[in-house]
Design a protein around this motif. Structure first.
Motif, mmCIF file in Angstrom:
data_model
loop_
_atom_site.group_PDB
_atom_site.id
_atom_site.type_symbol
_atom_site.label_atom_id
_atom_site.label_comp_id
_atom_site.label_asym_id
_atom_site.label_seq_id
_atom_site.Cartn_x
_atom_site.Cartn_y
_atom_site.Cartn_z
ATOM 1 N N GLU A 9 0.829 -1.083 -0.178
ATOM 2 C CA GLU A 9 0.020 -0.201 -0.225
ATOM 3 C C GLU A 9 0.817 1.303 -0.081
ATOM 4 O OE1 GLU A 9 -1.470 -2.850 1.068
ATOM 5 O OE2 GLU A 9 -2.999 -2.220 -0.401
ATOM 6 N N LYS A 13 2.458 2.866 -7.133
ATOM 7 C CA LYS A 13 2.373 2.120 -8.586
ATOM 8 C C LYS A 13 1.757 2.907 -9.347
ATOM 9 C CE LYS A 13 0.644 -1.306 -6.500
ATOM 10 N NZ LYS A 13 -0.674 -0.997 -6.914
ATOM 11 N N ARG A 47 -13.679 -6.394 -8.149
ATOM 12 C CA ARG A 47 -12.842 -5.212 -7.474
ATOM 13 C C ARG A 47 -13.753 -4.519 -6.244
ATOM 14 N NH1 ARG A 47 -8.197 -2.189 -8.059
ATOM 15 N NH2 ARG A 47 -8.257 -0.143 -6.722
ATOM 16 N N TYR A 67 -10.182 -13.075 -6.255
ATOM 17 C CA TYR A 67 -8.819 -12.599 -7.040
ATOM 18 C C TYR A 67 -8.632 -13.429 -8.330
ATOM 19 C CZ TYR A 67 -7.717 -9.003 -3.930
ATOM 20 O OH TYR A 67 -7.745 -7.686 -3.139
ATOM 21 N N ARG A 71 -8.607 -12.618 -12.180
ATOM 22 C CA ARG A 71 -7.349 -12.719 -13.134
ATOM 23 C C ARG A 71 -7.835 -13.643 -14.348
ATOM 24 N NH1 ARG A 71 -3.730 -13.693 -9.259
ATOM 25 N NH2 ARG A 71 -4.033 -11.506 -9.012
ATOM 26 N N ARG A 93 -0.201 -4.640 -10.804
ATOM 27 C CA ARG A 93 -0.480 -5.986 -9.905
ATOM 28 C C ARG A 93 -0.850 -6.813 -10.783
ATOM 29 N NH1 ARG A 93 -0.102 -4.952 -4.586
ATOM 30 N NH2 ARG A 93 -0.978 -2.908 -3.749
ATOM 31 N N THR A 98 -1.230 -12.169 -5.454
ATOM 32 C CA THR A 98 -1.943 -13.117 -4.685
ATOM 33 C C THR A 98 -0.947 -13.912 -3.826
ATOM 34 O OG1 THR A 98 -3.447 -13.335 -6.325
ATOM 35 C CG2 THR A 98 -3.317 -14.973 -5.054
ATOM 36 N N TYR A 101 -0.249 -11.461 -0.779
ATOM 37 C CA TYR A 101 -1.395 -11.006 -0.071
ATOM 38 C C TYR A 101 -2.064 -12.317 0.516
ATOM 39 C CZ TYR A 101 -0.903 -5.913 -0.736
ATOM 40 O OH TYR A 101 -0.246 -4.652 -0.909
ATOM 41 N N GLN A 102 -2.346 -13.170 -0.117
ATOM 42 C CA GLN A 102 -3.335 -14.268 0.104
ATOM 43 C C GLN A 102 -2.253 -15.399 0.599
ATOM 44 O OE1 GLN A 102 -4.526 -12.438 -2.878
ATOM 45 N NE2 GLN A 102 -5.570 -11.753 -1.081
ATOM 46 N N ARG A 152 -8.309 8.600 -2.405
ATOM 47 C CA ARG A 152 -8.587 7.256 -2.615
ATOM 48 C C ARG A 152 -9.922 7.136 -2.078
ATOM 49 N NH1 ARG A 152 -5.818 2.010 -3.940
ATOM 50 N NH2 ARG A 152 -7.333 0.474 -3.038
HETATM 51 P P1 TMP Z 1 -4.679 -1.607 -5.557
HETATM 52 O O1 TMP Z 1 -4.670 -0.729 -4.238
HETATM 53 O O2 TMP Z 1 -3.149 -1.697 -5.915
HETATM 54 O O3 TMP Z 1 -5.530 -1.245 -6.597
HETATM 55 O O4 TMP Z 1 -4.791 -3.121 -5.046
HETATM 56 C C1 TMP Z 1 -5.919 -3.539 -4.212
HETATM 57 C C2 TMP Z 1 -5.719 -4.315 -2.975
HETATM 58 O O5 TMP Z 1 -5.954 -5.697 -3.582
HETATM 59 C C3 TMP Z 1 -4.496 -4.102 -2.475
HETATM 60 O O6 TMP Z 1 -4.504 -4.093 -1.213
HETATM 61 C C4 TMP Z 1 -3.761 -5.566 -2.743
HETATM 62 C C5 TMP Z 1 -4.867 -6.462 -2.812
HETATM 63 N N1 TMP Z 1 -4.848 -7.735 -3.656
HETATM 64 C C6 TMP Z 1 -4.647 -8.837 -3.250
HETATM 65 O O7 TMP Z 1 -4.785 -9.176 -1.960
HETATM 66 N N2 TMP Z 1 -4.202 -10.188 -3.953
HETATM 67 C C7 TMP Z 1 -4.301 -9.841 -5.173
HETATM 68 O O8 TMP Z 1 -4.111 -10.874 -6.060
HETATM 69 C C8 TMP Z 1 -4.198 -8.351 -5.965
HETATM 70 C C9 TMP Z 1 -4.161 -8.325 -7.425
HETATM 71 C C10 TMP Z 1 -4.433 -7.340 -5.156
#
Ligand code: TMP
Length: 217
Positions: A9, A13, A47, A67, A71, A93, A98, A101-102, A152
């Motif tokens: 965060e 990007k 999203r 996610y 994708r 991203r 994934t 984060y996951q 945001r």
């Molecule tokens: P962004 O802020 O870059 O638009 O991304 C949205 C959020 O989604 C960000 O906190 C990261 C999260 N994310 C995942 O948890 N897993 C994923 O596969 C992707 C692409 C984003």
């Protein structure tokens, strides 16, 4: 050519990918600029579900599948057709997010995530991944500042509400992936001012394009 930008965060990007697209444009290459989640009409609905803080109790497995659905649609409808047509694709991203984060941050097993991706990616892999790296505290403070200023939307703040340890695992996860695949990743220090980060990204991409073993840009 398929290039991805990754980072935690507040890494910048979204701003930097625009600068990079303009740089390509000046060199005569029109890029396809896209992002995950949300790079298709269906993905925009996914999203909204994923980032809505009202959905804070979503199970990690549900989050993962959303996610992956985003994708799958994005790869089939947008990225593969563009890459097959020889276009340059810049994606904010992709699958590393994934894994990080996951996988690293939520704790889902990485081997399972890789298996799922075999189905969804169809052999597609970014050639270059720019990791915008900065300490989790700094990035989160920036991201929460953007939310407070209205830069945001609060409706997209589910991840900004995660605790700092979650964001530390995100950073460590990305750095670990970058160490495992030094040929694909370039680590960019995103703690500097916008112009210096932009210049570092440009230098990394130019070096990649002109690397000795490059067949075609
Ligand atoms: P962004 O802020 O870059 O638009 O991304 C949205 C959020 O989604 C960000 O906190 C990261 C999260 N994310 C995942 O948890 N897993 C994923 O596969 C992707 C692409 C984003």
């Amino acid at each position: 050519m398929f290039i991805t930008l990754e980072g935690g965060e507040g890494a910048g990007k979204t701003t930097q990918i625009l600068h990079l697209a303009e740089w390509f444009q000046r060199r005569g290459t029109a890029c396809l600029l896209t992002r995950e989640p949300g790079g298709t009409p269906l993905g925009k609905s996914i999203r909204a579900l994923l980032l809505d803080p009202e959905n804070r109790s979503m199970a990690p497995e549900t989050e993962l599948m959303l996610y992956m659905a985003d994708r799958a649609e994005h790869v089939q409808r947008v990225i593969l057709p563009a890459v097959s047509a020889g276009r340059t694709v810049l994606c904010d991203r992709f699958f590393d997010a994934t894994l990080v984060y996951q996988g690293f941050a939520r704790g889902l097993p990485l081997d399972r995530l890789l298996q799922l991706h075999q189905l969804v990616l169809n052999g597609l892999r970014p050639q270059l991944t720019l990791l915008l790296d900065l300490p989790a505290e700094v990035g989160l403070a920036r991201a929460r500042g953007q939310l407070a200023r209205g830069a945001r939307a609060q409706a997209e703040s589910r991840f900004e509400r995660e605790e700092i340890d979650f964001h530390r695992r995100v950073r460590e996860g990305y750095l670990s992936l970058a160490r495992q695949e030094p040929g694909r990743f370039r680590i960019i220090d995103a703690g500097r001012d916008e112009e210096r980060v932009e210049a570092a990204i440009r230098a990394a991409v130019a070096a990649f394009i002109h690397r000795p073993d490059a067949s075609a840009p």
